[in-house]
Design a protein around this motif. Structure first.
Motif, PDB file in Angstrom:
ATOM      1  N   ALA A 125      -5.177   8.041   0.104  1.00 40.89           N
ATOM      2  CA  ALA A 125      -5.387   7.080   1.201  1.00 40.89           C
ATOM      3  C   ALA A 125      -6.508   6.120   0.846  1.00 40.89           C
ATOM      4  O   ALA A 125      -6.400   4.906   1.046  1.00 40.89           O
ATOM      5  CB  ALA A 125      -5.697   7.819   2.497  1.00 40.89           C
ATOM      6  N   ARG A 126      -7.591   6.639   0.307  1.00 44.32           N
ATOM      7  CA  ARG A 126      -8.724   5.802  -0.081  1.00 44.32           C
ATOM      8  C   ARG A 126      -8.325   4.838  -1.198  1.00 44.32           C
ATOM      9  O   ARG A 126      -8.592   3.646  -1.123  1.00 44.32           O
ATOM     10  CB  ARG A 126      -9.896   6.673  -0.537  1.00 44.32           C
ATOM     11  N   ARG A 127      -7.648   5.351  -2.218  1.00 47.47           N
ATOM     12  CA  ARG A 127      -7.262   4.520  -3.362  1.00 47.47           C
ATOM     13  C   ARG A 127      -6.247   3.450  -2.996  1.00 47.47           C
ATOM     14  O   ARG A 127      -6.223   2.381  -3.609  1.00 47.47           O
ATOM     15  CB  ARG A 127      -6.727   5.400  -4.487  1.00 47.47           C
ATOM     16  N   ALA A 128      -5.419   3.723  -2.010  1.00 48.44           N
ATOM     17  CA  ALA A 128      -4.371   2.765  -1.617  1.00 48.44           C
ATOM     18  C   ALA A 128      -4.835   1.800  -0.532  1.00 48.44           C
ATOM     19  O   ALA A 128      -4.111   0.869  -0.190  1.00 48.44           O
ATOM     20  CB  ALA A 128      -3.136   3.514  -1.137  1.00 48.44           C
ATOM     21  N   GLY A 129      -6.025   2.014   0.021  1.00 54.38           N
ATOM     22  CA  GLY A 129      -6.545   1.082   1.013  1.00 54.38           C
ATOM     23  C   GLY A 129      -6.273   1.456   2.452  1.00 54.38           C
ATOM     24  O   GLY A 129      -6.484   0.650   3.349  1.00 54.38           O
ATOM     25  N   PHE A 130      -5.794   2.671   2.699  1.00 58.30           N
ATOM     26  CA  PHE A 130      -5.621   3.148   4.067  1.00 58.30           C
ATOM     27  C   PHE A 130      -6.943   3.752   4.516  1.00 58.30           C
ATOM     28  O   PHE A 130      -7.675   4.329   3.712  1.00 58.30           O
ATOM     29  CB  PHE A 130      -4.512   4.200   4.153  1.00 58.30           C
ATOM     30  N   ARG A 163       0.830  -1.209   0.000  1.00 55.20           N
ATOM     31  CA  ARG A 163       0.000   0.000   0.000  1.00 55.20           C
ATOM     32  C   ARG A 163       0.863   1.258   0.000  1.00 55.20           C
ATOM     33  O   ARG A 163       0.562   2.221  -0.704  1.00 55.20           O
ATOM     34  CB  ARG A 163      -0.935  -0.001   1.212  1.00 55.20           C
ATOM     35  N   LEU A 164       1.931   1.248   0.785  1.00 56.96           N
ATOM     36  CA  LEU A 164       2.816   2.412   0.826  1.00 56.96           C
ATOM     37  C   LEU A 164       3.494   2.644  -0.515  1.00 56.96           C
ATOM     38  O   LEU A 164       3.696   3.788  -0.918  1.00 56.96           O
ATOM     39  CB  LEU A 164       3.865   2.247   1.924  1.00 56.96           C
ATOM     40  N   ASP A 165       3.834   1.596  -1.208  1.00 56.64           N
ATOM     41  CA  ASP A 165       4.425   1.761  -2.529  1.00 56.64           C
ATOM     42  C   ASP A 165       3.418   2.406  -3.472  1.00 56.64           C
ATOM     43  O   ASP A 165       3.773   3.284  -4.260  1.00 56.64           O
ATOM     44  CB  ASP A 165       4.892   0.409  -3.080  1.00 56.64           C
ATOM     45  N   ILE A 220      -2.199   6.994   6.925  1.00 58.73           N
ATOM     46  CA  ILE A 220      -1.242   7.041   5.822  1.00 58.73           C
ATOM     47  C   ILE A 220      -0.025   7.877   6.219  1.00 58.73           C
ATOM     48  O   ILE A 220       1.105   7.526   5.898  1.00 58.73           O
ATOM     49  CB  ILE A 220      -1.908   7.571   4.533  1.00 58.73           C
ATOM     50  N   ARG A 221      -0.250   8.976   6.915  1.00 62.03           N
ATOM     51  CA  ARG A 221       0.849   9.846   7.339  1.00 62.03           C
ATOM     52  C   ARG A 221       1.783   9.108   8.286  1.00 62.03           C
ATOM     53  O   ARG A 221       3.003   9.113   8.112  1.00 62.03           O
ATOM     54  CB  ARG A 221       0.299  11.113   8.009  1.00 62.03           C
ATOM     55  N   ARG A 222       1.215   8.422   9.287  1.00 64.15           N
ATOM     56  CA  ARG A 222       2.053   7.685  10.252  1.00 64.15           C
ATOM     57  C   ARG A 222       2.838   6.567   9.582  1.00 64.15           C
ATOM     58  O   ARG A 222       4.026   6.380   9.843  1.00 64.15           O
ATOM     59  CB  ARG A 222       1.195   7.132  11.392  1.00 64.15           C
ATOM     60  N   ALA A 223       2.171   5.797   8.716  1.00 63.45           N
ATOM     61  CA  ALA A 223       2.856   4.701   8.028  1.00 63.45           C
ATOM     62  C   ALA A 223       3.949   5.229   7.103  1.00 63.45           C
ATOM     63  O   ALA A 223       5.030   4.645   7.002  1.00 63.45           O
ATOM     64  CB  ALA A 223       1.842   3.873   7.239  1.00 63.45           C
ATOM     65  N   PHE A 224       3.672   6.333   6.435  1.00 64.51           N
ATOM     66  CA  PHE A 224       4.647   6.924   5.516  1.00 64.51           C
ATOM     67  C   PHE A 224       5.882   7.398   6.280  1.00 64.51           C
ATOM     68  O   PHE A 224       7.017   7.141   5.862  1.00 64.51           O
ATOM     69  CB  PHE A 224       3.992   8.083   4.763  1.00 64.51           C
ATOM     70  N   ILE A 225       5.669   8.078   7.394  1.00 68.47           N
ATOM     71  CA  ILE A 225       6.802   8.552   8.211  1.00 68.47           C
ATOM     72  C   ILE A 225       7.590   7.367   8.754  1.00 68.47           C
ATOM     73  O   ILE A 225       8.821   7.378   8.754  1.00 68.47           O
ATOM     74  CB  ILE A 225       6.309   9.469   9.346  1.00 68.47           C
TER      75      ILE A 225
END
Length: 104
Positions: free
Chosen positions: A68-73, A49-51, A79-84
């Motif tokens: 976030a919606r399109r990637a399944g978050f 999802r992050l990719d 999404i912000r926390r996972a990305f960081i």
């Protein structure tokens, strides 16, 4: 019915052998994935999802909520926390550094 009057057991559902207890269809999957791919299933899904988020941040002007919606978050905050956690910068900073310029 069996010819001696005993009932035969019902056939096992697909994907289960007759002697295998219920609930253990694939007990080795969660433990086999880290050995084979280096990540547990949940982490592997998050990385995929992050990719997707990374690519969308670099190639589109979609909002973080839409990405976030399109990637399944579930939310922008997730999404912000996972990305960081994975890239050490928030998604919008990533876009500013690596995204293609907005069309004029």
């Amino acid at each position: 019915m069996h010819r001696l009057g005993r009932r035969e057991p019902p056939p096992a559902p697909l994907g289960r052998s007759p002697g295998r207890p219920r609930g253990n269809a694939a007990p080795q999957l969660p433990s086999a994935l880290p050995r084979r791919h280096g990540h547990h299933p949940g982490k592997a899904i998050e990385l995929l999802r992050l990719d997707r988020v990374r690519v969308l941040m670099e190639t589109t002007l979609a909002s973080t909520a839409e990405i976030a919606r399109r990637a399944g978050f579930g939310s922008e905050e997730r999404i912000r926390r996972a990305f960081i956690r994975s890239f050490a910068v928030p998604p919008l900073e990533w876009r500013a550094r690596f995204g293609s310029p907005a069309p004029t």
